[in-house]
Design a protein around this motif. Structure first.
Motif, PDB file in Angstrom:
ATOM      1  N   TYR A 190       6.256 -87.477 -38.615  1.00  0.00           N
ATOM      2  CA  TYR A 190       6.683 -88.707 -37.932  1.00  0.00           C
ATOM      3  C   TYR A 190       7.981 -88.661 -37.173  1.00  0.00           C
ATOM      4  CZ  TYR A 190       3.248 -91.348 -40.607  1.00  0.00           C
ATOM      5  OH  TYR A 190       2.212 -92.086 -41.099  1.00  0.00           O
ATOM      6  N   ALA A 210       4.721 -92.068 -33.745  1.00  0.00           N
ATOM      7  CA  ALA A 210       4.728 -93.377 -34.510  1.00  0.00           C
ATOM      8  C   ALA A 210       3.332 -94.181 -34.593  1.00  0.00           C
ATOM      9  CB  ALA A 210       5.444 -94.309 -33.984  1.00  0.00           C
ATOM     10  N   SER A 253       4.039 -98.215 -38.012  1.00  0.00           N
ATOM     11  CA  SER A 253       5.248 -98.208 -37.681  1.00  0.00           C
ATOM     12  C   SER A 253       5.845 -99.395 -38.234  1.00  0.00           C
ATOM     13  CB  SER A 253       5.205 -98.146 -36.007  1.00  0.00           C
ATOM     14  OG  SER A 253       6.663 -98.503 -35.602  1.00  0.00           O
TER      15      SER A 253
END
Length: 203
Positions: free
Chosen positions: A42, A46, A187
Motif C-alpha cells: 500500500y 490504493a 482506501s
C-alpha cells in the motif's frame, strides 16, 4: 481497543485498517521513514470500488539501481500521466457518493501538482485526510531503521494487500455494493466519500 503506540509505514490513500490503528494509538504513532522500499504494498497503491469491483490505483516510482532505496528517497515517476488516470478513476467511482463533491477540490490538487518524492506526497495526503476525519493523531518519524520495537505494535508488514482477510470491519454503505456486496478495507477515500463527517465512527 486502545494500545500503547504503533509504528506504521507511510501509505498512499491508506486502507481503513490503517486509520483504525491510528485511531487506537493516536497519542503515539511512529511513522517509518527509513525502511527499504518494498514492492506490491500500500505504500504506492490504493484499492477503490468501481462498477466492476476492486481496482488498484498504483503510483509509479522511478526504478532505482540495484542498491536498496530508503522509502523517504523513492521518487515518483511521471513517464505517463498516472495523475489523470487516478483522478478520472476516483471521479468515476465516487461521483455518485454522498460526499465526493464536498472533498473534491481538496483532493484535486494532488492530481494536478507534481511532487518529487512519494513519501512527501503521501504525507501531505495523510495530513489532509486526518483533518477531514477529525482524527488528532500525534505523528513522529523514525530517524533510522530498526528491525523491531519492544514498546510499539509493529504494523509495517501486517497491513498488506494480501493480508486483508484478517481485518474485521464495520460495514457502511458503498455506491456499488448492490453489484459486488460490501468490499472491506478499501482506501479511506471510499469511507470518506460515502460517509463524510460520520467516517470516524467506522474506525
Amino acid at each position: 481497543m486502545m494500545e500503547n503506540g504503533a509504528v506504521l509505514p507511510m501509505f498512499y490513500l491508506p486502507p481503513v485498517e490503517y486509520f483504525t490503528v491510528l485511531n487506537n494509538n493516536k497519542s503515539n504513532v511512529l511513522i517509518e521513514k527509513h525502511e527499504h522500499f518494498p514492492k506490491q504494498t500500500y505504500r504506492n497503491r490504493a484499492h477503490v470500488y468501481t462498477p466492476d469491483g476492486l481496482l488498484s490505483l498504483v503510483v509509479p516510482v522511478i526504478k532505482g539501481s540495484k542498491v536498496h532505496t530508503a522509502v523517504k528517497d523513492v521518487k515518483i515517476s511521471y513517464d505517463f500521466n498516472w495523475q489523470r488516470l487516478h483522478w478520472m478513476s476516483l471521479q468515476a467511482c465516487y461521483r455518485r457518493s454522498a460526499y465526493f463533491e464536498f472533498y473534491e477540490d481538496d483532493f484535486a490538487r494532488f492530481y494536478e501538482d507534481k511532487f518529487d518524492y512519494l513519501f512527501d506526497y503521501n504525507e501531505q495526503l495523510l495530513s489532509m485526510i486526518l483533518k477531514f476525519l477529525k482524527l488528532p493523531a500525534k505523528l513522529t518519524y523514525t530517524e533510522e531503521y530498526h528491525r523491531a520495537y519492544d514498546d510499539l505494535a509493529d504494523y509495517r508488514n501486517s497491513i498488506h494487500p494480501k493480508k486483508d482477510a484478517a481485518f474485521e470491519q464495520k460495514p457502511y454503505f458503498q455506491v456499488f455494493e448492490e453489484r459486488k456486496g460490501f468490499l472491506k478495507n478499501l482506501s479511506i477515500v471510499d469511507l470518506l466519500f460515502n460517509q463524510g463527517p460520520q467516517a470516524i465512527s467506522y474506525l
